[in-house]
Design an enzyme around this catalytic site. Sequence first.
Site, mmCIF file in Angstrom:
data_model
loop_
_atom_site.group_PDB
_atom_site.id
_atom_site.type_symbol
_atom_site.label_atom_id
_atom_site.label_comp_id
_atom_site.label_asym_id
_atom_site.label_seq_id
_atom_site.Cartn_x
_atom_site.Cartn_y
_atom_site.Cartn_z
ATOM 1 N N ARG A 1 0.824 -1.214 0.000
ATOM 2 C CA ARG A 1 0.000 0.000 0.000
ATOM 3 C C ARG A 1 0.857 1.262 0.000
ATOM 4 O O ARG A 1 0.595 2.230 0.694
ATOM 5 C CB ARG A 1 -0.982 -0.025 1.173
ATOM 6 C CG ARG A 1 -2.117 -1.039 0.925
ATOM 7 C CD ARG A 1 -3.228 -0.910 1.924
ATOM 8 N NE ARG A 1 -2.766 -1.170 3.271
ATOM 9 C CZ ARG A 1 -3.350 -0.733 4.361
ATOM 10 N NH1 ARG A 1 -4.434 -0.001 4.273
ATOM 11 N NH2 ARG A 1 -2.864 -1.022 5.541
ATOM 12 N N HIS B 1 -24.350 11.767 9.691
ATOM 13 C CA HIS B 1 -23.197 11.914 8.797
ATOM 14 C C HIS B 1 -22.489 13.233 9.005
ATOM 15 O O HIS B 1 -21.394 13.434 8.501
ATOM 16 C CB HIS B 1 -23.640 11.771 7.345
ATOM 17 C CG HIS B 1 -24.294 10.453 7.085
ATOM 18 N ND1 HIS B 1 -25.659 10.300 7.090
ATOM 19 C CD2 HIS B 1 -23.777 9.234 6.863
ATOM 20 C CE1 HIS B 1 -25.945 9.031 6.865
ATOM 21 N NE2 HIS B 1 -24.818 8.367 6.730
ATOM 22 N N TRP C 1 -20.754 -7.488 1.575
ATOM 23 C CA TRP C 1 -19.495 -6.863 1.954
ATOM 24 C C TRP C 1 -18.390 -7.889 2.165
ATOM 25 O O TRP C 1 -17.432 -7.672 2.896
ATOM 26 C CB TRP C 1 -19.706 -5.961 3.183
ATOM 27 C CG TRP C 1 -20.642 -4.819 2.863
ATOM 28 C CD1 TRP C 1 -21.039 -4.418 1.617
ATOM 29 C CD2 TRP C 1 -21.307 -3.940 3.783
ATOM 30 N NE1 TRP C 1 -21.903 -3.348 1.710
ATOM 31 C CE2 TRP C 1 -22.086 -3.033 3.020
ATOM 32 C CE3 TRP C 1 -21.321 -3.830 5.187
ATOM 33 C CZ2 TRP C 1 -22.874 -2.032 3.610
ATOM 34 C CZ3 TRP C 1 -22.098 -2.835 5.771
ATOM 35 C CH2 TRP C 1 -22.852 -1.946 4.986
ATOM 36 N N HIS D 1 -32.748 -2.447 9.832
ATOM 37 C CA HIS D 1 -32.266 -1.089 9.557
ATOM 38 C C HIS D 1 -31.623 -1.042 8.178
ATOM 39 O O HIS D 1 -30.914 -1.959 7.780
ATOM 40 C CB HIS D 1 -31.244 -0.668 10.611
ATOM 41 C CG HIS D 1 -30.473 0.546 10.211
ATOM 42 N ND1 HIS D 1 -31.038 1.787 10.163
ATOM 43 C CD2 HIS D 1 -29.195 0.699 9.781
ATOM 44 C CE1 HIS D 1 -30.141 2.657 9.734
ATOM 45 N NE2 HIS D 1 -29.009 2.023 9.496
HETATM 46 N N1 GLN Z 1 -26.077 -1.550 13.806
HETATM 47 C C1 GLN Z 1 -25.144 -0.920 12.929
HETATM 48 C C2 GLN Z 1 -24.583 0.324 13.591
HETATM 49 O O1 GLN Z 1 -25.275 0.965 14.296
HETATM 50 C C3 GLN Z 1 -25.764 -0.550 11.609
HETATM 51 C C4 GLN Z 1 -24.769 0.079 10.666
HETATM 52 C C5 GLN Z 1 -25.282 0.348 9.277
HETATM 53 O O2 GLN Z 1 -26.435 0.503 9.031
HETATM 54 N N2 GLN Z 1 -24.417 0.462 8.311
HETATM 55 O O3 GLN Z 1 -23.473 0.698 13.371
HETATM 56 ZN ZN ZN Z 2 -27.264 2.649 8.717
#
Ligand code: GLN
Ligand code: ZN
Length: 778
Positions: free
Chosen positions: A24, A709, A576, A656
């Site tokens: 890297r 964010h 991922w 989520h």
């Molecule tokens: N449970 C995970 C967190 O809170 C969800 C992360 C995500 O949605 N990318 O970090």
């Molecule tokens: Zn998220």
Amino acid sequence: MDRRPATVPPLATVYGYPRQGPRRELKKAIEGYWAGRHTAETLHTTAAELRRDTWRTLTEAGIDEVPTGDFSLYDHVLDTAVMVGAIPARHRAACDTDRLDGYFAMARGTQDAPPLEMTKWFDTNYHYLVPELGPDTIFTADSAKQLAEFREATALGYTARPVLVGPVTFLLLAKPADGAPADFQPLTLLDRLLPVYAEVLADLRAAGAEWVQLDEPALAQDQPPAVLSALRRTYGDLGILADRPRLLVASYFDRLGDALPVLAQTPVDGLAMDFTGPAAANLDALAAVGGLPGKRLVAGVVDGRNVWLSDLGKALATLATLLGLADRVDVAPSCSLLHVPLDATAERDLDPQVARWLAFARQKTDEVATLARGLAEGVDAIAPQLAANRAALASRTASALTHDPAVRARCTAVADRDTRRPQPYAERAVAQQARLGLPDLPTTTIGSFPQTPELRTARADLRTGRIDQAAYEERIAAEIRDTVTFQEKAGLDVLVHGEPERNDMVQYFAEQLTGYLATRHGWVQSYGTRYVRPPILAGDVSRTEPMTLRWTGYAQSLTGRPVKGMLTGPVTMLAWSFVRDDQPLADTARQVALALRDEVGDLESAGTAVIQVDEPALRETLPLRTADRSGYLAWATEAFRLATSGVRADTQIHTHMCYAEFGDILAAIEELDADVISLEAARSGMRIADELAAAGYPREVGPGVYDIHSPRIPAEDELADLIARAVRAVPGRRLWINPDCGLKTRGWQEVRPALERMAEAARRARGDLPGASAEAVG
Ligand code: GLN
Ligand code: ZN
């Protein structure tokens, strides 16, 4: 133009190679430059050395034509924006002052000028910078980088082929610039852009380039007639330029579909096509259009995106068919090798029996060279390689790692009833309310709390042996205590343990499941200087022991309020990672789902009343072609339900996802049958809540009210306003109040006040609900 005779022997080539270097070096050089540790000259020298090493490596491996221009100090789409002079107004001064600093300013932003937006490059995990174009954009050709790299390679004696992002894809990847109408279509700039491409092509020709490759991966997506006609015009115009190199138009990641007949008719000199995965359909499609008479075909028969050894025999059969369909057939990986790690032989910790199944960029290069040789000289010339390949493939099929009878039997036995919760939602909602006794507008978080420098240090110390396991675990326990105490004080209703023990939501589980491998050097570029090391899902998946019970249980022991169990869903566990290519994704997802189902069951038995299974990757893994999406969504949602449907009515399942545009998967979200879903919504002003309401979504939702964010702490009235909007869309009984996403990237100094305000805003909003009683305000 003169044509090569049909007897030109097949060449081996690649479209791009990992940029970072074996250790890297590029990351270090760039970050060192940013930190002021060394000069631009040092950075340029390192970059040139890495390019030179790559070309040498490729050539020594038997690659006849090497790519140039694929290298980048940050991103090849940003390089293309620079090449056509599409510099956003806010960065122009910086670019005029200093080319390099202006370039990095566009990529990373400065105090006064935000960076270009970043988004995923098709369905890969690479992120590109989104060009900004508007009606006022004036393009100007800047061939400097392309010319310099081409000249570097030719000066070293290599046969080089510059690789450019094609004009159609470039425009389709762009977004309206600041000040342009929101519905501005960058594609309307095509007529202005083509002369600039013509100029770059002429410059490259003048520098001696015989062939130039134009990458058009956007053609692997469904495109409307307007795009197809833009495509026809683009290559019609570029194809008839008088003084130009030969043009090779490349597409990859999926089949060409309607774009193939269009491209085949244009006066370009060759097509580079993907014949792997879903793009294998290109083979029949190519035959159907009558092949590519008079053109060169570069056949992508080695999967450029996975980490597995090719089936060389199968690739040779494809190549043999293709020989009848074009004037000249060359061999390549399906796409740039940017998306795979550099060299599997660096993985000395892996079981050699397993390591022999792997092919990273370096090994794929060998495969391409071997295939080209087989095509040129006959299979006898590559008999030893074919025999070794067959043996390695056979060992993979026969291995206990890839075929665990217990896992297989369990997967086969899955019945439809295992993928459905026995009770309808209405019944579950009553049982869950009776058990949990939550107020209206219950508050919660998405799972993670700040990953503090202390936590990272503790993990590093554990790795290097500075602290032992017990000391590390005490550190985690202390963090959980603090996190639980804070949430109780802030008055949140459903708590979390905060995930301090997880460095990554996929890796944490991958390390505990059978079938997953971890690499030491398997870095791939995510964006800029950020590299990730995805786990490799190599074999059958099972869970040997509970994975999350300990810390969830510990957190629950500290509080009377419900603590949510927190798991990563099957689709994200695949998305991922590098996944196996020797069985359908749906089968792999089912194995992961069954392992998660066991974990969900154990959490339930341990008394966990709320369990969240995150699926942030559900949408990003959508196939590029619409026709493939329903099949994908069917297995993806089934895997989620298989993981989550084995619970009692009074156990509440959450999920989520972190994106606000999910109009195209609304039906799939409904199919998950989760009791509660939390989503990103703050930045889009709750649009998602309205969409859900309009679609008649029947279950509970938590549209995020706090944009995690940004380091900004949301103001109270902002939170109140977002909550009010959500309340208008979703009845208070079914509405949850939570942030947009996990808090791991934030600091406690931001998270504390933000969550306190959020909880307070929810309490106030409860009082305003129709029919609110003093009790409900609680
Ligand atoms: N449970 C995970 C967190 O809170 C969800 C992360 C995500 O949605 N990318 O970090
Ligand atoms: Zn998220």
